[in-house]
Design a protein around this motif. Structure first.
Motif, PDB file in Angstrom:
ATOM      1  N   GLY A  99      35.862 -28.988   6.891  1.00  0.00           N
ATOM      2  CA  GLY A  99      35.006 -30.001   6.222  1.00  0.00           C
ATOM      3  C   GLY A  99      33.823 -29.325   6.236  1.00  0.00           C
ATOM      4  N   ALA A 100      33.755 -28.708   7.984  1.00  0.00           N
ATOM      5  CA  ALA A 100      32.221 -28.032   7.967  1.00  0.00           C
ATOM      6  C   ALA A 100      31.961 -26.752   7.580  1.00  0.00           C
ATOM      7  CB  ALA A 100      32.626 -28.434   9.875  1.00  0.00           C
ATOM      8  N   SER A 101      32.688 -26.510   7.838  1.00  0.00           N
ATOM      9  CA  SER A 101      32.605 -24.732   7.288  1.00  0.00           C
ATOM     10  C   SER A 101      32.461 -23.886   6.435  1.00  0.00           C
ATOM     11  CB  SER A 101      33.738 -23.681   7.841  1.00  0.00           C
ATOM     12  OG  SER A 101      35.022 -23.807   7.724  1.00  0.00           O
ATOM     13  N   ASP A 102      33.415 -25.011   4.982  1.00  0.00           N
ATOM     14  CA  ASP A 102      33.162 -24.927   3.532  1.00  0.00           C
ATOM     15  C   ASP A 102      32.168 -25.587   2.876  1.00  0.00           C
ATOM     16  OD1 ASP A 102      35.310 -23.826   1.635  1.00  0.00           O
ATOM     17  OD2 ASP A 102      34.449 -25.432   0.669  1.00  0.00           O
ATOM     18  N   HIS A 103      31.502 -24.606   2.437  1.00  0.00           N
ATOM     19  CA  HIS A 103      30.113 -25.198   1.102  1.00  0.00           C
ATOM     20  C   HIS A 103      30.765 -26.044   0.233  1.00  0.00           C
ATOM     21  CE1 HIS A 103      26.212 -24.923  -1.016  1.00  0.00           C
ATOM     22  NE2 HIS A 103      27.041 -25.038  -1.595  1.00  0.00           N
TER      23      HIS A 103
END
Length: 250
Positions: A99-103
């Motif tokens: 959730g934090a690293s996928d654009h």
């Protein structure tokens, strides 16, 4: 000649494959093929998040840039079929993993939260609004329209990293821009594709760059079915044009 290209790869995966396999070949030259229409592949861990009809049900690693402009590596969240199936079956686990690293998840988090975890999931109108917002901005051109755009900066950093790794083994990096049929249709009246800033930037740095758009357009490829395979891939005729264009450039 060793062809290390893989269907569906982004520039991030191309870099990783060179590190894993390309360096051991001790090449004299390294050619990087850049498909402008595929530029956004570096933005995601899971291809269907970028292109919802994509049938590649596998997760991938990706890079981001930190505040200092350095590459930060995020490993694939699923290295096995079992892990992949587990993430696809558990929305909360998927969100926690990328959730934090996928654009695409990060830009529309409510659309990916577990069902019922937000009030916006309760009403048809708000669910439709979330779906609409999540589906926007999939065309690569706006992401390459500015040297300050995050995707532009990430692509540039990946190319420079590949160049550094190639130079470390005595190889020279050259770049070929390989536009799709859709990319050719977006070439402007000045003969520039939407990737021209990146091409000009890399040329100014000193890279050998070949843009195949002029040759393809001059050959009439935009309107000639003989130059294309399904899904806008080059036919043997187009690949022959690529080869002769590169040969004439050097």
């Amino acid at each position: 000649i060793a062809n290390l290209a893989m269907g569906g790869y982004g520039l991030d995966q191309a870099l990783l494959r060179f590190l894993r396999e390309g360096r051991n070949l001790r090449p004299d030259d390294v050619w990087l093929g850049i498909l402008p229409g595929s530029a956004l592949r570096v933005t995601t861990h899971f291809p269907p998040l970028l292109s919802h009809w994509n049938q590649v049900l596998a997760f991938k690693p990706r890079f981001e840039l930190d505040g200092a402009g350095k590459l930060v590596f995020h490993r694939t969240p699923a290295g096995s079929q079992a892990q992949t199936l587990a993430l696809l079956a558990d929305q909360a686990a998927l969100f926690r993993a990328i959730g934090a690293s996928d654009h695409w998840i990060a830009r529309s988090p409510l659309a990916y939260w577990p069902r019922g975890s937000s009030w916006t999931h309760r009403f048809a109108a708000t669910r439709l609004a979330l779906t609409w917002h999540e589906s926007l901005d999939r065309e690569p051109a706006p992401y390459l329209a500015s040297r300050d755009a995050p995707v532009y900066r990430l692509l540039r950093a990946l190319i420079l990293e590949l160049d550094q790794e190639a130079r470390a083994i005595g190889a020279d990096l050259a770049i070929a821009f390989l536009p799709s049929r859709g990319d050719l249709a977006q070439v402007d009246d000045r003969g520039r594709g939407y990737w021209h800033l990146l091409s000009e930037d890399l040329t100014a740095i000193g890279f050998r760059c070949v843009d195949l758009a002029p040759a393809l357009l001059a050959a009439g490829a935009l309107d000639d079915e003989r130059y294309w395979m399904p899904r806008s891939h080059y036919s043997p005729l187009a690949n022959a044009l690529v080869a002769t264009t590169i040969e004439s450039a050097w």
